[in-house]
Motif scaffolding. Structure first.
Motif, mmCIF file in Angstrom:
data_model
loop_
_atom_site.group_PDB
_atom_site.id
_atom_site.type_symbol
_atom_site.label_atom_id
_atom_site.label_comp_id
_atom_site.label_asym_id
_atom_site.label_seq_id
_atom_site.Cartn_x
_atom_site.Cartn_y
_atom_site.Cartn_z
ATOM 1 N N LEU A 110 -4.056 71.147 -34.416
ATOM 2 C CA LEU A 110 -3.535 72.141 -35.348
ATOM 3 C C LEU A 110 -2.050 72.373 -35.086
ATOM 4 O O LEU A 110 -1.638 72.667 -33.964
ATOM 5 N N ALA A 111 -1.231 72.246 -36.132
ATOM 6 C CA ALA A 111 0.204 72.483 -36.016
ATOM 7 C C ALA A 111 0.503 73.973 -36.055
ATOM 8 O O ALA A 111 -0.333 74.782 -36.486
ATOM 9 N N ASP A 112 1.677 74.365 -35.604
ATOM 10 C CA ASP A 112 2.100 75.756 -35.735
ATOM 11 C C ASP A 112 2.069 76.158 -37.207
ATOM 12 O O ASP A 112 2.375 75.372 -38.102
ATOM 13 N N GLY A 113 1.667 77.390 -37.444
ATOM 14 C CA GLY A 113 1.553 77.893 -38.802
ATOM 15 C C GLY A 113 0.247 78.627 -38.990
ATOM 16 O O GLY A 113 -0.473 78.921 -38.028
ATOM 17 N N ASN A 114 -0.074 78.934 -40.232
ATOM 18 C CA ASN A 114 -1.297 79.666 -40.557
ATOM 19 C C ASN A 114 -2.366 78.711 -41.089
ATOM 20 O O ASN A 114 -2.082 77.823 -41.901
ATOM 21 N N HIS A 115 -3.580 78.929 -40.617
ATOM 22 C CA HIS A 115 -4.705 78.086 -41.007
ATOM 23 C C HIS A 115 -5.849 78.980 -41.492
ATOM 24 O O HIS A 115 -6.214 79.951 -40.820
ATOM 25 N N SER A 116 -6.414 78.654 -42.638
ATOM 26 C CA SER A 116 -7.481 79.469 -43.213
ATOM 27 C C SER A 116 -8.792 79.265 -42.449
ATOM 28 O O SER A 116 -9.120 78.167 -42.005
ATOM 29 N N LEU A 117 -9.521 80.365 -42.319
ATOM 30 C CA LEU A 117 -10.837 80.340 -41.703
ATOM 31 C C LEU A 117 -11.856 80.824 -42.715
ATOM 32 O O LEU A 117 -11.642 81.849 -43.371
ATOM 33 N N ALA A 118 -12.949 80.113 -42.843
ATOM 34 C CA ALA A 118 -14.011 80.488 -43.777
ATOM 35 C C ALA A 118 -15.216 80.990 -43.002
ATOM 36 O O ALA A 118 -15.699 80.322 -42.082
ATOM 37 N N GLY A 119 -15.694 82.165 -43.376
ATOM 38 C CA GLY A 119 -16.902 82.691 -42.761
ATOM 39 C C GLY A 119 -18.108 81.860 -43.165
ATOM 40 O O GLY A 119 -18.270 81.508 -44.329
ATOM 41 N N GLN A 120 -18.942 81.554 -42.197
ATOM 42 C CA GLN A 120 -20.067 80.658 -42.443
ATOM 43 C C GLN A 120 -21.373 81.372 -42.770
ATOM 44 O O GLN A 120 -22.327 80.749 -43.209
ATOM 45 N N LEU A 121 -21.404 82.678 -42.542
ATOM 46 C CA LEU A 121 -22.653 83.403 -42.745
ATOM 47 C C LEU A 121 -22.439 84.659 -43.576
ATOM 48 O O LEU A 121 -23.119 85.664 -43.371
ATOM 49 N N GLY A 122 -21.486 84.601 -44.479
ATOM 50 C CA GLY A 122 -21.290 85.700 -45.407
ATOM 51 C C GLY A 122 -20.258 86.711 -44.978
ATOM 52 O O GLY A 122 -20.142 87.768 -45.613
ATOM 53 N N GLU A 123 -19.473 86.405 -43.947
ATOM 54 C CA GLU A 123 -18.552 87.419 -43.440
ATOM 55 C C GLU A 123 -17.156 87.363 -44.037
ATOM 56 O O GLU A 123 -16.256 88.077 -43.594
ATOM 57 N N GLY A 124 -16.887 86.523 -45.030
ATOM 58 C CA GLY A 124 -15.583 86.480 -45.662
ATOM 59 C C GLY A 124 -14.633 85.557 -44.919
ATOM 60 O O GLY A 124 -15.018 84.791 -44.038
ATOM 61 N N ALA A 125 -13.350 85.649 -45.279
ATOM 62 C CA ALA A 125 -12.348 84.738 -44.733
ATOM 63 C C ALA A 125 -11.462 85.438 -43.717
ATOM 64 O O ALA A 125 -11.446 86.662 -43.601
ATOM 65 N N ALA A 126 -10.713 84.631 -42.951
ATOM 66 C CA ALA A 126 -9.763 85.142 -41.968
ATOM 67 C C ALA A 126 -8.646 84.108 -41.847
ATOM 68 O O ALA A 126 -8.621 83.098 -42.569
ATOM 69 N N GLU A 127 -7.711 84.378 -40.942
ATOM 70 C CA GLU A 127 -6.573 83.485 -40.773
ATOM 71 C C GLU A 127 -6.331 83.234 -39.289
ATOM 72 O O GLU A 127 -6.356 84.153 -38.478
ATOM 73 N N LEU A 128 -6.113 81.993 -38.970
ATOM 74 C CA LEU A 128 -5.741 81.588 -37.617
ATOM 75 C C LEU A 128 -4.250 81.296 -37.598
ATOM 76 O O LEU A 128 -3.767 80.437 -38.343
ATOM 77 N N GLN A 129 -3.516 82.035 -36.762
ATOM 78 C CA GLN A 129 -2.076 81.832 -36.625
ATOM 79 C C GLN A 129 -1.812 81.035 -35.355
ATOM 80 O O GLN A 129 -2.242 81.430 -34.266
ATOM 81 N N VAL A 130 -1.108 79.928 -35.491
ATOM 82 C CA VAL A 130 -0.750 79.110 -34.337
ATOM 83 C C VAL A 130 0.756 79.187 -34.133
ATOM 84 O O VAL A 130 1.538 78.853 -35.034
ATOM 85 N N THR A 131 1.135 79.669 -32.942
ATOM 86 C CA THR A 131 2.549 79.800 -32.578
ATOM 87 C C THR A 131 2.757 79.172 -31.211
ATOM 88 O O THR A 131 2.050 79.502 -30.251
ATOM 89 N N ASN A 132 3.696 78.247 -31.131
ATOM 90 C CA ASN A 132 3.945 77.544 -29.872
ATOM 91 C C ASN A 132 2.663 76.958 -29.281
ATOM 92 O O ASN A 132 2.454 76.964 -28.067
ATOM 93 N N GLY A 133 1.805 76.466 -30.166
ATOM 94 C CA GLY A 133 0.602 75.777 -29.734
ATOM 95 C C GLY A 133 -0.543 76.666 -29.327
ATOM 96 O O GLY A 133 -1.608 76.162 -28.930
ATOM 97 N N VAL A 134 -0.403 78.002 -29.415
ATOM 98 C CA VAL A 134 -1.467 78.928 -29.058
ATOM 99 C C VAL A 134 -1.969 79.611 -30.327
ATOM 100 O O VAL A 134 -1.173 80.055 -31.161
ATOM 101 N N GLY A 135 -3.291 79.694 -30.481
ATOM 102 C CA GLY A 135 -3.869 80.295 -31.671
ATOM 103 C C GLY A 135 -4.260 81.745 -31.471
ATOM 104 O O GLY A 135 -4.626 82.154 -30.361
ATOM 105 N N ARG A 136 -4.197 82.518 -32.558
ATOM 106 C CA ARG A 136 -4.611 83.921 -32.534
ATOM 107 C C ARG A 136 -5.309 84.264 -33.845
ATOM 108 O O ARG A 136 -4.876 83.855 -34.915
#
Length: 651
Positions: free
Chosen positions: A606-632
Motif C-alpha cells: 500500500l502506497a502513502d495516501g488514503n485507501h477505502s475500507l469496505a465493511g464485510q458484515l454490514g458495518e459500512g465503510a471506513a478509510e485507511l490512511q497511510v503516511t510514511n509507510g504506517v497505516g491508521r
C-alpha cells in the motif's frame, strides 16, 4: 463425554514419544496467568501444506461444524418436567430434519453436521417389541441415557425413529437429505468404552460382540475386549443422599443391582468392582492391548512416522498382529463409511493409545481420503502426537484457546492471552477446532458462564476469524439458548444430554416445524442474523485460510484508548486483506486510532495516501490512511461490537 464425567487422571495416559523434538444494534459496529510479554508482531505466512493438512484434501474454504444433539433438535414439547418420560417431555426424530431445517443449518455456513447421539445407546424405554433388551436404570445415566454408553454400534437410537423397526432406513434418509443440502455427516465413535450391557442386534454376519470371546478369568489378556476384576461381581455405586434414581419413580429393574460377574473395569479406568458415583459407572473400558501396568502389548510406531502421510501409516500396519479391539473398531467405522457417513467425532481420544489411531485413521483414509476426523483431546502436550502420529484432522482447542477466551468474556483475563495462544499454536492451528459451546460446556448465556448471549458476539468474531482453524457451533447458540432447565440427571447451565427435554430458545426458531425463526424475540432474531452473517463470511473468505498478523501489541503500547478489552488483527491473502477489531467491554464503547505497522503495510503493498475500507458484515465503510509507510484507521466500537474491514484497491 459430558464434563461431569471427565477426569484429568488416566491409568493409560498415552505415550509421549520422547524422540519427537450495545445490543439494540446487533450489527457488528452498531451490532490463568497473564501471558509472557510479546515484543514483536507475529506473522504467519502461507506455505506448502503438509500432506496430512486437512486444507490439502480437496476441501475449499474454512470448515464449519454444526453440532446438533439429535434427540433434542426437533422436539416441540414444552413440558420440561424434571425426569420426564419420552411421552411427557417429547423427543426429536430423524425426520424432524426437514429440508427447511437443513436449509436453516446451512445458512450458518455449515459444511459438516455432527449428529450427536446417533449410535444406539442405553435408554430407559421399552423396545422389547423390536427385540431390544430392557436397559437397567442402575447403569444408565438419566432417563434418555448417555450417548456415550453405546449399546449397539451397528444400529441407531430407536428413540430417534418414527418407526423403531425402520430406524436405520430413517437415518439413511437423513444422511441423504444432508448431502442434498451440500453438507457432510459426522457421528460419534466412542472407542474408550461401551455400555455395560453391550449387545448388538444389527451386527453383520461373522461379527462378534465386544467381550463375547473374552477370557474373563483373568484381569488382562491382549485380545480380550474388556478388563476384569476376577472373582468379584459388579456392585452398583453407592448413590449420594441427594440422588434419586429416575427422580424416585418405581421401576422393576431399579433395585440397586446389576448382574455382571466378574466385574469389568469402568470406562474411566476405575478398577474397583463397585465404582464411585463420580465414575463413568454406566460404561466399561475397552482394552487396546495396554497392560494393567501401562506397558503396551503391540507394535509401537517409530518416531519418523510423525512426518509421514496416511498411506505410509497404512502400509506400516499391513501384516501386523493387532489386538482384537482394534479390528472391531476398524470394522465399525468402515461400516458407517459404507453407509454414507463422512467422518467421525472421537470421544476422549487421549485415553486410547496413539498407535491405535494411526491404525484406525489410516484404514479410514484408505477408504475415504477426505473423511473428517475430529478428536476430543485435553492435554496440550499430546496435541502434536495425536495429529502427527495419530493422523487426526482436528482436535478440540479447548484447553488453549477456548479456556483463554472464556476468561476474556467473563472479564477475568486479558486479550493478550489470545495473542500468545495463537502464537504458541501456530504450527498446528489448522488442526485445532475453535468453539464457544458444545454439549460438554456451559451455554454462553448461562449465569455460570457469561450470563448474556451478547458476550458471545465479539468472542465469536475472534474465534471464527483469527486463524485457519475450523469453527464449531452448537445448536441453539445462535439464538442465545441459556440451558436453564432442570432436566433431571442433567442440571442447568448445559443443555442436558441425559434427559428428555425441550430447548426453549431453539424451539422458538423452530416455530412449530417451520424452522423460520418466526417465534423468536426481536433480540433473538437479531442474534441469529449476526451468526448467519458472520459464519457465512467465515466459511467463504479466502483470507481466513491464509496469513495472520497480530495488531494487538503495537496498539496496546501506543494507543491509550486501546486496552486488554480489545483485540485487533489482520488476515490476508493475495486476493483479500482484512482488518478485524473487537471490543469485549460490555458497558463501554471504544474509540481509537488503530495502527497498522509498516511491515504489514509493506506486505500489502500500500502506497502513502488514503485507501477505502469496505465493511464485510454490514458495518459500512471506513478509510485507511497511510503516511510514511504506517497505516491508521479510526475505529469506533459500541459495547461488544466488532468491525471487519476489507481493503478496497483502486482499479
Amino acid at each position: 463425554m459430558t464434563t461431569q464425567h471427565k477426569t484429568k487422571t488416566n491409568s493409560f495416559r498415552p505415550r509421549i514419544n520422547l524422540m519427537l523434538a450495545a445490543f439494540a444494534a446487533l450489527s457488528l459496529t452498531s451490532c490463568g496467568q497473564p501471558p509472557a510479554e510479546v515484543t514483536t508482531p507475529v506473522t504467519t505466512h502461507s506455505e506448502a501444506k503438509p500432506e496430512n493438512d486437512p486444507s490439502a484434501t480437496g476441501r475449499h474454504g474454512k470448515p464449519v461444524v454444526y453440532q446438533v444433539f439429535t434427540r433434542l433438535f426437533g422436539n416441540t414439547n414444552t413440558s420440561n418436567k424434571p425426569w420426564g418420560t419420552l411421552e411427557e417431555n417429547g423427543v426429536g426424530k430423524f425426520n424432524d430434519f426437514s429440508d427447511e431445517a437443513l436449509a436453516g443449518i446451512k445458512a450458518l455456513g455449515t459444511s459438516h453436521i455432527w449428529y450427536t447421539g446417533v449410535p444406539h445407546h442405553a435408554v430407559i424405554n421399552d423396545y422389547t417389541a423390536y427385540g431390544i433388551s430392557l436397559d437397567d436404570p442402575d447403569v444408565v445415566k438419566g432417563r434418555a441415557g448417555s450417548p456415550y454408553a453405546v449399546k449397539d454400534y451397528y444400529s441407531v437410537n430407536p428413540d430417534l425413529a418414527e418407526d423403531p423397526a425402520n430406524r436405520l432406513a430413517e437415518f439413511k434418509a437423513l444422511v441423504e437429505r444432508t448431502h442434498k443440502h451440500g453438507m457432510q455427516v459426522l457421528i460419534d465413535i466412542v472407542p474408550n468404552h461401551v455400555a455395560r450391557d453391550y449387545q448388538s442386534l444389527a451386527k453383520p454376519e461373522g461379527v462378534a460382540d465386544f467381550g463375547a470371546n473374552d477370557d474373563s478369568s483373568v484381569e488382562y489378556q491382549r485380545d480380550n475386549n474388556f478388563y476384569y476384576v476376577p472373582g468379584q461381581p459388579f456392585q452398583v455405586p453407592q448413590w449420594p443422599a441427594s440422588y434419586q434414581l429416575l427422580g424416585g419413580e418405581i421401576h422393576p429393574l431399579a433395585d440397586g443391582k446389576f448382574l455382571e460377574n466378574p466385574a469389568k473395569w469402568t470406562g474411566n479406568g476405575a478398577r474397583a468392582a463397585q465404582p464411585a458415583f463420580d465414575d463413568w459407572y454406566e460404561t466399561v473400558k475397552i482394552n487396546y492391548g495396554a497392560r494393567p501396568d501401562g506397558s503396551y502389548d503391540f507394535d509401537t510406531l517409530p518416531a519418523e512416522y510423525a512426518e509421514k502421510d496416511w498411506q505410509a501409516h497404512y502400509q506400516f500396519w499391513q501384516g501386523k498382529d493387532v489386538p482384537d479391539s482394534w479390528l472391531k473398531f476398524r470394522d465399525i467405522t468402515l461400516y458407517w463409511l459404507d453407509f454414507g457417513v463422512d467422518g467421525f467425532r472421537y470421544d476422549m481420544a487421549e485415553m486410547v493409545p496413539v498407535e491405535f489411531w494411526s491404525y484406525l485413521n489410516s484404514h479410514i483414509k484408505q477408504v475415504n481420503p477426505d473423511a473428517f476426523l475430529l478428536a476430543e483431546v485435553y492435554q496440550p502436550d499430546l496435541y502434536r502426537d495425536y495429529i502427527k502420529l495419530g493422523l487426526m484432522d482436528y482436535l478440540y482447542d479447548k484447553v488453549e484457546f477456548y479456556d483463554s477466551l472464556k476468561l476474556v468474556m467473563q472479564g477475568k483475563g486479558p486479550t493478550s492471552a489470545l495473542v500468545e495462544t495463537q502464537q504458541r499454536m501456530a504450527d498446528i492451528e489448522q488442526h485445532m477446532l475453535h468453539f464457544l459451546e458444545n454439549h460438554d460446556e456451559q451455554r454462553i448465556a448461562s449465569p455460570d458462564f457469561a450470563g448474556d448471549a451478547r458476550k458471545g458476539m465479539p468472542a465469536m468474531v475472534v474465534s471464527a476469524l483469527i486463524s485457519t482453524s475450523p469453527t464449531m457451533l452448537y445448536f441453539g447458540q445462535d439464538v442465545g439458548e441459556p440451558g436453564a432447565e432442570d432436566a433431571g440427571f442433567g442440571k442447568p447451565t448445559r443443555t442436558s444430554i441425559f434427559d428428555y427435554i425441550g430447548v426453549p430458545h431453539h424451539q422458538r426458531w423452530m416455530n412449530g416445524g417451520k424452522f423460520d425463526g418466526g417465534a423468536l424475540s426481536k433480540d433473538e432474531a437479531a442474534l441469529r442474523d449476526f451468526y448467519v452473517r458472520l459464519m457465512t463470511f467465515s466459511a467463504n473468505a479466502p483470507a481466513l485460510m491464509a496469513d495472520y498478523y497480530q495488531l494487538h501489541t503495537a496498539n496496546l503500547a501506543n494507543n491509550s484508548a486501546y486496552s486488554e478489552q480489545q483485540l485487533a488483527f489482520a488476515r490476508y491473502s493475495d486476493a483479500q486483506q482484512l482488518i478485524v477489531v473487537s471490543n469485549f467491554n460490555a458497558g463501554q464503547a471504544s474509540e481509537f486510532e488503530l495502527i497498522l505497522p509498516a511491515e504489514l503495510i509493506s506486505q500489502w503493498q500500500l502506497a502513502d495516501g488514503n485507501h477505502s475500507l469496505a465493511g464485510q458484515l454490514g458495518e459500512g465503510a471506513a478509510e485507511l490512511q497511510v503516511t510514511n509507510g504506517v497505516g491508521r484507521v479510526n475505529i469506533a466500537l459500541p459495547p461488544l461490537g466488532s468491525v471487519v474491514y476489507r481493503v478496497q484497491y483502486q482499479e
